[in-house]
Design a protein around this motif. Structure first.
Motif, mmCIF file in Angstrom:
data_model
loop_
_atom_site.group_PDB
_atom_site.id
_atom_site.type_symbol
_atom_site.label_atom_id
_atom_site.label_comp_id
_atom_site.label_asym_id
_atom_site.label_seq_id
_atom_site.Cartn_x
_atom_site.Cartn_y
_atom_site.Cartn_z
ATOM 1 N N ILE A 96 0.843 -1.192 0.000
ATOM 2 C CA ILE A 96 0.000 0.000 0.000
ATOM 3 C C ILE A 96 0.884 1.249 0.000
ATOM 4 N N ALA A 97 1.926 1.252 0.809
ATOM 5 C CA ALA A 97 2.827 2.419 0.883
ATOM 6 C C ALA A 97 3.453 2.717 -0.475
ATOM 7 N N GLU A 98 3.889 1.674 -1.193
ATOM 8 C CA GLU A 98 4.500 1.892 -2.509
ATOM 9 C C GLU A 98 3.475 2.403 -3.516
ATOM 10 N N LEU A 99 2.265 1.879 -3.470
ATOM 11 C CA LEU A 99 1.215 2.358 -4.379
ATOM 12 C C LEU A 99 0.908 3.831 -4.106
ATOM 13 N N LEU A 100 0.852 4.208 -2.844
ATOM 14 C CA LEU A 100 0.604 5.609 -2.492
ATOM 15 C C LEU A 100 1.734 6.504 -2.984
ATOM 16 N N ASP A 101 2.978 6.055 -2.811
ATOM 17 C CA ASP A 101 4.121 6.849 -3.280
ATOM 18 C C ASP A 101 4.088 7.024 -4.794
ATOM 19 N N ARG A 102 3.766 5.954 -5.520
ATOM 20 C CA ARG A 102 3.687 6.054 -6.991
ATOM 21 C C ARG A 102 2.573 6.993 -7.418
ATOM 22 N N MET A 103 1.407 6.888 -6.754
ATOM 23 C CA MET A 103 0.281 7.751 -7.110
ATOM 24 C C MET A 103 0.609 9.209 -6.799
ATOM 25 N N LYS A 104 1.331 9.457 -5.711
ATOM 26 C CA LYS A 104 1.732 10.823 -5.364
ATOM 27 C C LYS A 104 2.592 11.420 -6.480
ATOM 28 N N GLU A 105 3.513 10.628 -7.012
ATOM 29 C CA GLU A 105 4.370 11.106 -8.100
ATOM 30 C C GLU A 105 3.560 11.405 -9.356
ATOM 31 N N VAL A 106 2.562 10.573 -9.638
ATOM 32 C CA VAL A 106 1.691 10.815 -10.793
ATOM 33 C C VAL A 106 0.936 12.134 -10.612
ATOM 34 N N LEU A 107 0.471 12.384 -9.395
ATOM 35 C CA LEU A 107 -0.264 13.627 -9.134
ATOM 36 C C LEU A 107 0.603 14.865 -9.297
ATOM 37 N N LYS A 108 1.912 14.737 -9.064
ATOM 38 C CA LYS A 108 2.828 15.863 -9.229
ATOM 39 C C LYS A 108 2.998 16.239 -10.696
ATOM 40 N N GLY A 109 2.801 15.271 -11.590
ATOM 41 C CA GLY A 109 2.958 15.516 -13.021
ATOM 42 C C GLY A 109 1.618 15.822 -13.660
ATOM 43 N N THR A 110 1.401 15.241 -14.830
ATOM 44 C CA THR A 110 0.140 15.392 -15.532
ATOM 45 C C THR A 110 -0.604 14.062 -15.438
ATOM 46 N N PRO A 111 -1.593 13.968 -14.549
ATOM 47 C CA PRO A 111 -2.310 12.705 -14.384
ATOM 48 C C PRO A 111 -3.040 12.304 -15.671
ATOM 49 N N PRO A 112 -3.176 10.994 -15.911
ATOM 50 C CA PRO A 112 -3.927 10.549 -17.082
ATOM 51 C C PRO A 112 -5.401 10.941 -16.949
ATOM 52 N N PRO A 113 -6.142 10.936 -18.055
ATOM 53 C CA PRO A 113 -7.544 11.385 -18.033
ATOM 54 C C PRO A 113 -8.413 10.687 -16.986
ATOM 55 N N TRP A 114 -8.260 9.372 -16.819
ATOM 56 C CA TRP A 114 -9.105 8.667 -15.851
ATOM 57 C C TRP A 114 -8.839 9.162 -14.431
ATOM 58 N N LEU A 115 -7.588 9.541 -14.141
ATOM 59 C CA LEU A 115 -7.252 10.024 -12.800
ATOM 60 C C LEU A 115 -7.745 11.460 -12.605
ATOM 61 N N ARG A 116 -7.661 12.268 -13.649
ATOM 62 C CA ARG A 116 -8.212 13.623 -13.552
ATOM 63 C C ARG A 116 -9.709 13.556 -13.261
ATOM 64 N N LYS A 117 -10.398 12.605 -13.892
ATOM 65 C CA LYS A 117 -11.828 12.426 -13.645
ATOM 66 C C LYS A 117 -12.064 11.999 -12.198
#
Length: 138
Positions: A96-117
């Motif tokens: 869970i910690a690694e998934l959260l860290d990866r998602m945090k990095e995605v949020l810092k950039g340009t999230p894909p359309p499904w995540l923006r939604k």
């Protein structure tokens, strides 16, 4: 944004949504994450076609934008999506910690359309609460 994780050991995404002993809920944004609550669901979760067991789980994650699972049945997936929650299946157990860290990095950039939604779900909820405040004042 709130994210839920279906887990048996409270450390990894390692559970089928319907059979998960726990749903761990975290708040996440580009600056980090924090654990909000872990919902326990007991031991009697064997595959039995009992759709009633899904109600409490759906209620527990109602304000989440995403739920990570090891697997999810078709009817459960339909009910999750109907609540505007994006289910994500992992191929094998993941931290869970690694998934959260990866998602945090995605949020810092340009999230894909499904995540923006998915992120919009939080903004819509905030707007709904603001509308409620206006009704109370009136």
């Amino acid at each position: 944004m709130k994210i839920a994780f279906a887990t048996q050991d409270q450390q990894r995404v390692d559970a089928h949504f319907g059979w998960a002993k726990f749903l761990a809920v975290y708040e996440l944004d580009a600056s980090g994450h924090r654990h909000l609550q872990t919902f326990p669901f007991g031991e009697d979760l064997a595959e039995d076609g009992n759709e009633d067991k899904l109600g409490p789980k759906l209620a527990a994650i109602a304000d989440c934008a995403i739920v990570y699972v090891a697997a999810i049945g078709g009817s459960a997936a339909a009910r999750v999506v109907a609540q505007k929650i994006h289910p994500i299946k992992v191929a094998q157990p993941e931290s869970i910690a690694e998934l959260l860290d990866r998602m945090k990095e995605v949020l810092k950039g340009t999230p894909p359309p499904w995540l923006r939604k998915a992120l919009m779900k939080d903004q819509q909820r905030a707007a709904e609460f603001e509308d409620d405040d206006e009704k109370v004042k009136a």
